[in-house]
Design an enzyme around this catalytic site. Structure first.
Site, PDB file in Angstrom:
ATOM      1  N   PHE A 110       1.046  -1.177  -0.104  1.00  0.00           N
ATOM      2  CA  PHE A 110      -0.020   0.171   0.038  1.00  0.00           C
ATOM      3  C   PHE A 110       0.858   1.313   0.041  1.00  0.00           C
ATOM      4  O   PHE A 110       0.799   2.037  -0.748  1.00  0.00           O
ATOM      5  CB  PHE A 110      -0.817   0.026   1.201  1.00  0.00           C
ATOM      6  CG  PHE A 110      -2.059  -0.828   1.080  1.00  0.00           C
ATOM      7  CD1 PHE A 110      -2.424  -1.252   0.049  1.00  0.00           C
ATOM      8  CD2 PHE A 110      -3.180  -0.718   2.230  1.00  0.00           C
ATOM      9  CE1 PHE A 110      -3.796  -1.957  -0.085  1.00  0.00           C
ATOM     10  CE2 PHE A 110      -3.956  -1.389   2.125  1.00  0.00           C
ATOM     11  CZ  PHE A 110      -4.596  -2.055   1.033  1.00  0.00           C
ATOM     12  N   ARG A 111       1.762   1.298   1.102  1.00  0.00           N
ATOM     13  CA  ARG A 111       2.423   2.554   1.169  1.00  0.00           C
ATOM     14  C   ARG A 111       3.864   2.697   0.910  1.00  0.00           C
ATOM     15  O   ARG A 111       4.592   3.709   1.359  1.00  0.00           O
ATOM     16  CB  ARG A 111       2.067   3.048   2.783  1.00  0.00           C
ATOM     17  CG  ARG A 111       0.745   3.106   3.145  1.00  0.00           C
ATOM     18  CD  ARG A 111       0.454   3.298   4.770  1.00  0.00           C
ATOM     19  NE  ARG A 111      -1.004   3.371   5.040  1.00  0.00           N
ATOM     20  CZ  ARG A 111      -1.785   2.145   5.028  1.00  0.00           C
ATOM     21  NH1 ARG A 111      -1.071   1.025   4.918  1.00  0.00           N
ATOM     22  NH2 ARG A 111      -2.836   2.218   5.404  1.00  0.00           N
ATOM     23  N   HIS A 162      -6.177 -10.181   8.528  1.00  0.00           N
ATOM     24  CA  HIS A 162      -6.999  -9.568   7.824  1.00  0.00           C
ATOM     25  C   HIS A 162      -8.005 -10.254   6.558  1.00  0.00           C
ATOM     26  O   HIS A 162      -8.199  -9.676   5.570  1.00  0.00           O
ATOM     27  CB  HIS A 162      -6.237  -8.372   6.887  1.00  0.00           C
ATOM     28  CG  HIS A 162      -5.902  -7.364   7.732  1.00  0.00           C
ATOM     29  ND1 HIS A 162      -4.902  -6.462   7.504  1.00  0.00           N
ATOM     30  CD2 HIS A 162      -6.326  -6.783   9.077  1.00  0.00           C
ATOM     31  CE1 HIS A 162      -4.515  -5.622   8.599  1.00  0.00           C
ATOM     32  NE2 HIS A 162      -5.584  -5.745   9.396  1.00  0.00           N
ATOM     33  N   CYS A 216     -23.695 -12.234  -7.547  1.00  0.00           N
ATOM     34  CA  CYS A 216     -24.240 -13.615  -7.076  1.00  0.00           C
ATOM     35  C   CYS A 216     -25.238 -14.213  -8.087  1.00  0.00           C
ATOM     36  O   CYS A 216     -25.929 -13.442  -8.496  1.00  0.00           O
ATOM     37  CB  CYS A 216     -25.054 -13.735  -5.728  1.00  0.00           C
ATOM     38  SG  CYS A 216     -25.731 -15.153  -5.327  1.00  0.00           S
ATOM     39  N   CYS A 253     -29.127 -14.646  -6.595  1.00  0.00           N
ATOM     40  CA  CYS A 253     -29.749 -13.320  -6.029  1.00  0.00           C
ATOM     41  C   CYS A 253     -29.304 -11.945  -6.911  1.00  0.00           C
ATOM     42  O   CYS A 253     -29.831 -10.924  -6.782  1.00  0.00           O
ATOM     43  CB  CYS A 253     -30.149 -12.954  -4.758  1.00  0.00           C
ATOM     44  SG  CYS A 253     -28.437 -12.632  -3.810  1.00  0.00           S
TER      45      CYS A 253
END
Ligand code: CNA
Length: 249
Positions: A35-36, A122, A154, A157
């Site tokens: 990320f950083r 995570h 999905c 649904c």
């Protein structure tokens, strides 16, 4: 010779209950951007608030931002192989020196390398579920869905499917167990994390033993017990552990 190399090897040789806390920097050498870091997603993606990619409230309103990123991320992961240091941690487990790995990563490279004692604080990408009817989807079926669609939906649904990754705004997995791993270990090795994502970054605070940090670039030291920090190596992880391994028994 880097003095930290010798001290690190000595600490590992003397320890039998090591806990590893890993972050995205461990996998950059495998071709998965962090990320950083300087080549990280936050620097490369030219959008105003890149944190929104993993924000749960943003995801529910506008899942396309996440899926645009996720499509590329899955391609990187499929092609990625564990690094030297992932394999070094497998050696520690095989020698019965490893208490456990707590990883903030969602790339499963620790498991691909062969580690069994892995805690994905995570979550991960392997399980996915419909946010409405809870039907579960495998990683392979998500790749197929994203081949044809921008968003994985999905087939029952038509609601959005979410991978079992912990987004910002969601509760992390097994925090108490991870805290115990840190509390009980005789050596804590932290690799490739800016230590800026709470509550994972709080974990070192519970450490009663020696701490080694190997991370190139800025990190947050706020929750590191300073008296326990024996090594802070601002260096490339693999370059460091290639040297350390030479002195390990
Ligand atoms: P981060 O905040 O991106 O920090 C990574 C750190 O590693 C930075 O300080 C980098 O400078 C440093 N770094 C990068 N490459 C190297 C290297 N070769 N040697 C030494 N240091 C290096 O990532 P954190 O893990 O601290 O943040 C937690 C987030 C990132 C978690 O929620 C993850 O899910 C998320 N993430 C995971 C992955 C992955 O699974 N591989 C990839 C990108 C982001």
């Amino acid at each position: 010779m880097n003095k930290n190399v010798q001290t690190c090897a000595q600490l590992i040789n003397e320890s039998n209950n090591i806990t590893v806390l890993s972050g995205a920097g461990l996998s950059t050498k495998a071709g998965i951007p962090d990320f950083r870091g300087p080549d990280g997603i936050y620097n490369k993606i030219k959008i105003k608030n890149p944190e929104n990619i993993f924000d749960i409230f943003y995801f529910y309103n506008e899942p396309s931002l996440f899926y645009k990123f996720h499509k590329e991320f899955l391609k990187n992961i499929t092609n990625a192989n564990p690094t030297f240091t992932h394999n070094f941690f497998v050696d520690l487990e095989n020698k019965n020196k490893l208490n456990g790995i707590i990883t903030q990563n969602i790339d499963s490279l620790h498991q691909k390398a062969g580690n069994k004692k892995v805690n994905e604080i995570h979550g991960g990408i392997w399980d996915n579920y419909c946010i409405e009817c809870n039907k579960h989807y495998s990683y392979e079926s998500i790749i197929k869905l994203l081949d044809k669609n921008e968003i994985a939906k999905c087939d029952i649904c038509n609601s959005v499917i979410k991978p079992d990754i912990v987004f910002f705004g969601e509760q992390v997995k097994n925090f108490e167990y991870c805290r115990d791993l840190v509390e009980e270990c005789d050596l804590l090795i932290i690799v490739g994390s800016s230590l800026s994502v709470v509550p994972a970054s709080l974990l070192p605070y519970y450490c009663n033993s020696d701490i080694i940090i190997v991370n190139k670039g800025d990190i947050f030291f706020d929750y590191i017990p300073q008296d326990n920090l024996l090594i802070y190596e601002n260096n490339d992880i693999d370059s460091f552990f290639v040297q350390v391994k030479k002195y390990c028994e």
